[in-house]
Design a protein around this motif. Structure first.
Motif, PDB file in Angstrom:
ATOM      1  N   GLU A  56      61.244  15.164  69.372  1.00  0.00           N
ATOM      2  CA  GLU A  56      61.280  16.619  69.252  1.00  0.00           C
ATOM      3  C   GLU A  56      61.020  17.083  67.825  1.00  0.00           C
ATOM      4  O   GLU A  56      60.282  18.056  67.598  1.00  0.00           O
ATOM      5  N   GLY A 101      52.870  17.573  72.551  1.00  0.00           N
ATOM      6  CA  GLY A 101      53.745  17.030  71.517  1.00  0.00           C
ATOM      7  C   GLY A 101      53.755  15.521  71.547  1.00  0.00           C
ATOM      8  O   GLY A 101      52.932  14.876  72.212  1.00  0.00           O
ATOM      9  N   TYR A 102      54.711  14.945  70.796  1.00  0.00           N
ATOM     10  CA  TYR A 102      54.893  13.499  70.748  1.00  0.00           C
ATOM     11  C   TYR A 102      55.966  13.092  71.754  1.00  0.00           C
ATOM     12  O   TYR A 102      57.057  13.679  71.780  1.00  0.00           O
ATOM     13  N   GLU A 133      45.773  13.675  67.705  1.00  0.00           N
ATOM     14  CA  GLU A 133      46.532  14.925  67.785  1.00  0.00           C
ATOM     15  C   GLU A 133      45.657  16.167  67.920  1.00  0.00           C
ATOM     16  O   GLU A 133      46.177  17.259  68.198  1.00  0.00           O
ATOM     17  N   THR A 191      57.360  16.565  66.818  1.00  0.00           N
ATOM     18  CA  THR A 191      56.560  17.530  67.577  1.00  0.00           C
ATOM     19  C   THR A 191      56.569  18.881  66.886  1.00  0.00           C
ATOM     20  O   THR A 191      55.528  19.529  66.729  1.00  0.00           O
ATOM     21  N   SER A 243      58.322  20.253  75.480  1.00  0.00           N
ATOM     22  CA  SER A 243      56.994  19.742  75.135  1.00  0.00           C
ATOM     23  C   SER A 243      56.994  18.266  74.753  1.00  0.00           C
ATOM     24  O   SER A 243      55.950  17.607  74.812  1.00  0.00           O
ATOM     25  N   HIS A 244      58.135  17.702  74.362  1.00  0.00           N
ATOM     26  CA  HIS A 244      58.192  16.278  73.988  1.00  0.00           C
ATOM     27  C   HIS A 244      58.698  15.406  75.128  1.00  0.00           C
ATOM     28  O   HIS A 244      58.821  14.189  74.955  1.00  0.00           O
ATOM     29  N   ARG A 265      49.970  28.088  68.891  1.00  0.00           N
ATOM     30  CA  ARG A 265      50.309  26.716  68.528  1.00  0.00           C
ATOM     31  C   ARG A 265      49.115  26.030  67.861  1.00  0.00           C
ATOM     32  O   ARG A 265      47.980  26.189  68.285  1.00  0.00           O
TER      33      ARG A 265
END
Length: 557
Positions: free
Chosen positions: A418, A413-414, A357, A421, A64-65, A432
């Motif tokens: 990691e 995410g960012y 976000e 995130t 996801s990051h 989530r």
């Protein structure tokens, strides 16, 4: 459950096909239809794909990051090129992102390294700053320079934006169009006013529903399909939207893309390097614009002054077409809301709540003759408040102060981080959430009561004091035009509250007068222990408070 799975490029392409002759973007003397913007975006997409940019790894193979698309930096003032840059990049399956054009070379270098950008579109005014860092950015290979009145020359290795588009085809490869995916990325870098900027990565399908027009206005349900959205846009009477903040601010381009989703026209402000309230008032009248986006009191106060000055001139600007004024990204205080509704009694005033976000999360609608307040919002779909340790969702009426959160349509995410995130996007019972750090309560009637960002909360004498709450209390004094509140070290309190204050031109106020007014709105223990007077308050171009600057002022005294 989320149902609309689409892509920003797909939506715009469908709109341009359905309403080709409708005005899409107005900027100074330039008036572009949807078909013309579509052609220009196709040309930009071809410039990027011809340079080898696009998807390198499909989303399903990534954490996801992680990013699997080439990134494109938008280092621009407002203009048609900014919106074309976003849409054209999406069409090329590259990931455009926002660059704060006030960054010095060191900050710009950080951002371009952090993003791994391979391409950049920039105004000539910023060429000297970019030139200073280019030798340290070997991965940045595509440079498109937008001409402006700075007179700066074309950088070595760059192409003029307009010339590059003119050399490219307006036809888009059908295979490229067929490859557009709901998983393609939308990236928005945070402002960095309390820490280093971070790239928030969204699936386009999720940000589109959250913030770009993926729901009918005021409705909790998503559009059933792109066809349904386009049919409604084609049938609607087109409106004109003026986003006053820079497009590098999420709320500004969210407003622009929402306007597109409704088949409307985006009118770009004439003055692009700052918020110039008199020219905005003139623009609203000249274009008979219907929707205006501001950023809190920092934009609303000078707008009110400009409206008052126009009225006093004997030839008041005709703002009769303006029916929605919306604000996001900073506090819009109750006294300013009251003044707006007095000066513009026909408007619907929407105070929006959201973040990079979470997307848009909640709103408060006010109109003339109704109750006016600030800090309380009606939730949008997916908004929740989680308890202190993020183990449960709080129910309406729960006395516990919690964390404002969002579920369902949330970011991946960012970029490249990691650990952060995992902290900001936790999972609870298989769902989530996005929890960026705002403290809040959910009241018995389901209303959200917002206190403020935890990162700028001041721990003083064992009490938590929210900077935004104190800012609102001080701004209630009629002589205050701007204020930022922060903490500084104190031997007695651990930290103490300090207000950095700017007074309206010609106004006067003593420290005791400000504290007396503030004491009407907050408990005495929250009052500033010191007030620092400044001729200017440093904010981002989007009107957001720069708390790092504020702490420096508070420390210097």
């Amino acid at each position: 459950m989320p149902s609309l799975q689409t892509n920003i490029a797909e939506v715009f392409e469908s709109l341009a096909t359905a309403i080709p002759d409708r005005e899409c973007i107005v900027f100074r003397d330039l008036r572009l239809t949807y078909a013309q913007v579509q052609d220009r975006c196709h040309q930009l997409a071809n410039v990027l794909t011809d340079a080898g940019l696009g998807v390198q790894t499909e989303r399903g193979e990534l954490a996801s990051h992680e990013i699997g698309q080439d990134a494109l930096a938008l280092y621009l003032h407002n203009g048609n090129e900014y919106l074309e840059g976003m849409i054209g990049a999406y069409m090329a399956r590259t990931a455009p992102f926002n660059v704060n054009y006030r960054y010095v070379a060191e900050e710009l270098l950080y951002l371009l390294r952090d993003s791994g950008a391979r391409a950049i579109i920039y105004h000539s005014a910023f060429a000297p700053t970019l030139a200073a860092v280019l030798p340290q950015l070997p991965h940045l290979t595509v440079l498109l320079q937008v001409d402006d009145d700075s007179g700066n020359a074309l950088l070595d290795g760059a192409r003029w934006y307009e010339a590059a588009l003119a050399d490219a085809s307006t036809d888009l490869d059908p295979a490229l169009r067929a490859s557009w995916s709901p998983d393609d990325l939308y990236i928005l870098y945070t402002g960095g006013t309390t820490g280093m900027p971070k790239g928030v990565m969204w699936r386009q399908a999720d940000i589109y529903v959250s913030s770009l027009g993926g729901r009918p206005f005021g409705a909790p349900e998503e559009w059933e399909s792109v066809d349904a959205l386009v049919a409604a846009a084609a049938a609607a009477n087109p409106t004109k939207t003026v986003p006053a903040p820079p497009f590098m601010h999420g709320a500004a381009h969210w407003a622009a893309f929402t306007a597109f989703s409704n088949g409307g026209t985006v009118v770009v402000t004439d003055v692009v390097d700052r918020f110039d309230a008199p020219s905005v008032v003139d623009l609203l009248a000249r274009e008979q614009a219907n929707v205006l986006l501001l950023v809190g009191d920092a934009f609303a106060r000078p707008l009110l002054d400009a409206v008052d000055a126009s009225a006093a001139s004997g030839k008041p600007a005709d703002l009769s077409a303006l029916f929605v004024l919306t604000s996001g990204g900073a506090i819009l205080s109750a006294p300013i809301k009251e003044r707006l509704l007095e000066s513009l009694p026909n408007i619907m005033l929407i105070d929006g709540l959201g973040s990079s976000e979470t997307g848009t999360q909640a709103g408060q609608v006010s109109s003339a003759g109704g109750d006016v307040s600030t800090g309380r919002f009606s939730p949008h779909p997916g908004m929740v408040v989680l308890n202190e340790d993020l183990t449960r969702v709080l129910e309406p009426g729960d006395d516990e102060m919690g964390w404002l959160g969002q579920r369902n349509r949330v970011p991946l995410g960012y970029l490249g981080d990691e650990a952060k995130t995992a902290r900001t996007f936790p999972e609870l019972d298989g769902v989530r959430y996005a929890v960026p750090g705002d403290r809040s309560r959910i009241l018995a009637d389901g209303t959200l009561e917002l206190y403020g960002r935890d990162s700028v909360t001041i721990n003083s004498g064992g009490e938590k004091i929210f900077a935004e709450e104190v800012e609102q209390a001080i701004s209630a004094h009629p002589g205050v035009i701007d204020v930022v509140v922060c903490g500084r070290p104190s031997e007695r309190w651990g930290n103490e509250v300090v207000a950095i204050v700017k007074l309206t031109e010609g106004a006067s106020a003593t420290e005791d007068e400000l504290l007396t007014e503030a004491a009407k709105h907050v408990a005495r223990y929250k009052l500033p222990k010191a007030i620092v007077w400044r001729d200017e308050i440093v904010r981002s171009p989007a009107g957001k408070a720069d708390y790092r600057w504020a702490k420096a002022q508070a420390t210097e005294g």
